[in-house]
Design a protein around this motif. Structure first.
Motif, PDB file in Angstrom:
ATOM      1  N   LEU A  91       0.828  -1.204   0.000  1.00  0.00           N
ATOM      2  CA  LEU A  91       0.000   0.000   0.000  1.00  0.00           C
ATOM      3  C   LEU A  91       0.862   1.254   0.000  1.00  0.00           C
ATOM      4  CD1 LEU A  91      -2.731  -1.052   2.587  1.00  0.00           C
ATOM      5  CD2 LEU A  91      -3.010  -0.829   0.110  1.00  0.00           C
ATOM      6  N   LEU A  92       1.952   1.234   0.763  1.00  0.00           N
ATOM      7  CA  LEU A  92       2.856   2.382   0.788  1.00  0.00           C
ATOM      8  C   LEU A  92       3.516   2.594  -0.572  1.00  0.00           C
ATOM      9  CD1 LEU A  92       4.626   2.068   4.253  1.00  0.00           C
ATOM     10  CD2 LEU A  92       3.175   3.927   3.460  1.00  0.00           C
ATOM     11  N   GLU A  93       3.930   1.518  -1.208  1.00  0.00           N
ATOM     12  CA  GLU A  93       4.547   1.634  -2.533  1.00  0.00           C
ATOM     13  C   GLU A  93       3.550   2.188  -3.546  1.00  0.00           C
ATOM     14  OE1 GLU A  93       6.208  -2.185  -3.504  1.00  0.00           O
ATOM     15  OE2 GLU A  93       7.738  -2.022  -1.944  1.00  0.00           O
ATOM     16  N   GLU A  94       2.299   1.742  -3.474  1.00  0.00           N
ATOM     17  CA  GLU A  94       1.260   2.251  -4.370  1.00  0.00           C
ATOM     18  C   GLU A  94       1.031   3.748  -4.137  1.00  0.00           C
ATOM     19  OE1 GLU A  94      -3.481   1.455  -5.037  1.00  0.00           O
ATOM     20  OE2 GLU A  94      -2.238  -0.225  -4.396  1.00  0.00           O
ATOM     21  N   TYR A  95       1.003   4.154  -2.887  1.00  0.00           N
ATOM     22  CA  TYR A  95       0.838   5.567  -2.540  1.00  0.00           C
ATOM     23  C   TYR A  95       2.015   6.387  -3.075  1.00  0.00           C
ATOM     24  CZ  TYR A  95       0.881   9.772   0.337  1.00  0.00           C
ATOM     25  OH  TYR A  95       0.939  11.070   0.761  1.00  0.00           O
ATOM     26  N   GLU A  96       3.219   5.891  -2.862  1.00  0.00           N
ATOM     27  CA  GLU A  96       4.407   6.611  -3.329  1.00  0.00           C
ATOM     28  C   GLU A  96       4.417   6.745  -4.847  1.00  0.00           C
ATOM     29  OE1 GLU A  96       7.481   4.299  -1.517  1.00  0.00           O
ATOM     30  OE2 GLU A  96       7.278   5.323   0.404  1.00  0.00           O
ATOM     31  N   ARG A  97       4.016   5.703  -5.559  1.00  0.00           N
ATOM     32  CA  ARG A  97       3.943   5.783  -7.024  1.00  0.00           C
ATOM     33  C   ARG A  97       2.934   6.843  -7.454  1.00  0.00           C
ATOM     34  NH1 ARG A  97       4.451   0.208  -6.730  1.00  0.00           N
ATOM     35  NH2 ARG A  97       2.219  -0.097  -6.940  1.00  0.00           N
ATOM     36  N   ALA A  98       1.782   6.891  -6.778  1.00  0.00           N
ATOM     37  CA  ALA A  98       0.743   7.873  -7.128  1.00  0.00           C
ATOM     38  C   ALA A  98       1.236   9.290  -6.874  1.00  0.00           C
ATOM     39  CB  ALA A  98      -0.531   7.597  -6.336  1.00  0.00           C
ATOM     40  N   VAL A  99       1.921   9.510  -5.759  1.00  0.00           N
ATOM     41  CA  VAL A  99       2.442  10.837  -5.447  1.00  0.00           C
ATOM     42  C   VAL A  99       3.515  11.224  -6.457  1.00  0.00           C
ATOM     43  CG1 VAL A  99       3.804  12.165  -3.761  1.00  0.00           C
ATOM     44  CG2 VAL A  99       1.863  10.776  -2.998  1.00  0.00           C
ATOM     45  N   PHE A 100       4.400  10.295  -6.775  1.00  0.00           N
ATOM     46  CA  PHE A 100       5.456  10.576  -7.751  1.00  0.00           C
ATOM     47  C   PHE A 100       4.849  10.905  -9.113  1.00  0.00           C
ATOM     48  CE2 PHE A 100       8.290   9.138 -11.147  1.00  0.00           C
ATOM     49  CZ  PHE A 100       9.405   9.923 -10.883  1.00  0.00           C
ATOM     50  N   ARG A 101       3.863  10.116  -9.525  1.00  0.00           N
ATOM     51  CA  ARG A 101       3.201  10.343 -10.815  1.00  0.00           C
ATOM     52  C   ARG A 101       2.549  11.723 -10.854  1.00  0.00           C
ATOM     53  NH1 ARG A 101       1.076   5.609 -11.438  1.00  0.00           N
ATOM     54  NH2 ARG A 101      -0.561   5.963  -9.943  1.00  0.00           N
ATOM     55  N   GLU A 102       1.882  12.098  -9.772  1.00  0.00           N
ATOM     56  CA  GLU A 102       1.212  13.410  -9.696  1.00  0.00           C
ATOM     57  C   GLU A 102       2.237  14.542  -9.780  1.00  0.00           C
ATOM     58  OE1 GLU A 102      -1.002  15.763  -6.177  1.00  0.00           O
ATOM     59  OE2 GLU A 102      -1.896  13.821  -6.679  1.00  0.00           O
ATOM     60  N   ARG A 103       3.325  14.403  -9.053  1.00  0.00           N
ATOM     61  CA  ARG A 103       4.376  15.441  -9.102  1.00  0.00           C
ATOM     62  C   ARG A 103       5.027  15.504 -10.464  1.00  0.00           C
ATOM     63  NH1 ARG A 103       7.126  14.585  -3.161  1.00  0.00           N
ATOM     64  NH2 ARG A 103       5.387  15.439  -2.000  1.00  0.00           N
ATOM     65  N   PHE A 104       5.272  14.354 -11.069  1.00  0.00           N
ATOM     66  CA  PHE A 104       5.885  14.318 -12.405  1.00  0.00           C
ATOM     67  C   PHE A 104       4.983  14.997 -13.426  1.00  0.00           C
ATOM     68  CE2 PHE A 104       6.452  12.254 -16.542  1.00  0.00           C
ATOM     69  CZ  PHE A 104       7.791  12.545 -16.762  1.00  0.00           C
ATOM     70  N   LEU A 105       3.692  14.688 -13.373  1.00  0.00           N
ATOM     71  CA  LEU A 105       2.750  15.296 -14.318  1.00  0.00           C
ATOM     72  C   LEU A 105       2.652  16.807 -14.107  1.00  0.00           C
ATOM     73  CD1 LEU A 105      -0.060  12.600 -14.392  1.00  0.00           C
ATOM     74  CD2 LEU A 105       1.609  13.099 -16.184  1.00  0.00           C
ATOM     75  N   ALA A 106       2.706  17.241 -12.858  1.00  0.00           N
ATOM     76  CA  ALA A 106       2.666  18.674 -12.582  1.00  0.00           C
ATOM     77  C   ALA A 106       3.917  19.369 -13.127  1.00  0.00           C
ATOM     78  CB  ALA A 106       2.551  18.920 -11.071  1.00  0.00           C
ATOM     79  N   LEU A 107       5.062  18.738 -12.966  1.00  0.00           N
ATOM     80  CA  LEU A 107       6.291  19.305 -13.504  1.00  0.00           C
ATOM     81  C   LEU A 107       6.278  19.312 -15.039  1.00  0.00           C
ATOM     82  CD1 LEU A 107       8.998  17.765 -11.150  1.00  0.00           C
ATOM     83  CD2 LEU A 107       8.379  20.171 -11.345  1.00  0.00           C
ATOM     84  N   ALA A 108       5.793  18.219 -15.607  1.00  0.00           N
ATOM     85  CA  ALA A 108       5.742  18.126 -17.073  1.00  0.00           C
ATOM     86  C   ALA A 108       4.807  19.199 -17.631  1.00  0.00           C
ATOM     87  CB  ALA A 108       5.289  16.733 -17.497  1.00  0.00           C
ATOM     88  N   GLY A 109       3.720  19.463 -16.939  1.00  0.00           N
ATOM     89  CA  GLY A 109       2.773  20.478 -17.377  1.00  0.00           C
ATOM     90  C   GLY A 109       3.341  21.887 -17.269  1.00  0.00           C
ATOM     91  N   ALA A 110       4.296  22.079 -16.355  1.00  0.00           N
ATOM     92  CA  ALA A 110       4.890  23.393 -16.181  1.00  0.00           C
ATOM     93  C   ALA A 110       5.941  23.705 -17.244  1.00  0.00           C
ATOM     94  CB  ALA A 110       5.528  23.485 -14.786  1.00  0.00           C
ATOM     95  N   LEU A 111       6.384  22.674 -17.963  1.00  0.00           N
ATOM     96  CA  LEU A 111       7.422  22.895 -18.992  1.00  0.00           C
ATOM     97  C   LEU A 111       6.891  23.513 -20.216  1.00  0.00           C
ATOM     98  CD1 LEU A 111       9.454  19.595 -18.628  1.00  0.00           C
ATOM     99  CD2 LEU A 111      10.038  21.834 -17.751  1.00  0.00           C
TER     100      LEU A 111
END
Length: 99
Positions: free
Chosen positions: A79-99
């Motif tokens: 469950l922790l790994e799934e949560y961490e993947r979701a948080v990482f994905r959200e941050r990555f998408l936010a950064l990608a959108g800012a480019l």
């Protein structure tokens, strides 16, 4: 206050307490004391009631609470790994959108 739970519900509640403490304190240099204290109080009361027992040969000798936290991590690591993947994905998408 009285809270009535089955043993299975109590085990799930312990997992939630552990997950909550991990998420709230995450990478903080100084953990939020109120959350740590409450989690430790729950663990201590469950151990004192004998519902969950320390396992011999696991964890830190003489520290049943550390042993309990180790076992809770074993139960919730997916469950922790799934949560961490979701948080990482959200941050990555936010950064990608800012480019």
């Amino acid at each position: 206050m009285e809270l009535r739970l089955t043993e299975e519900e109590l085990r799930l509640l312990l997992q939630l307490v552990y997950l909550g403490a991990v998420v709230v304190n995450g990478e903080r240099r100084k953990p939020l004391a109120a959350y740590d204290a409450l989690a430790e109080k729950v663990y201590a009361q469950v151990l004192a009631a004998g519902v969950v027992r320390a396992e011999k040969g696991r964890g830190i000798a003489g520290n049943e609470t550390a042993d309990l936290r180790d076992r809770l991590f074993d139960k919730v690591k997916d469950l922790l790994e799934e949560y961490e993947r979701a948080v990482f994905r959200e941050r990555f998408l936010a950064l990608a959108g800012a480019l």
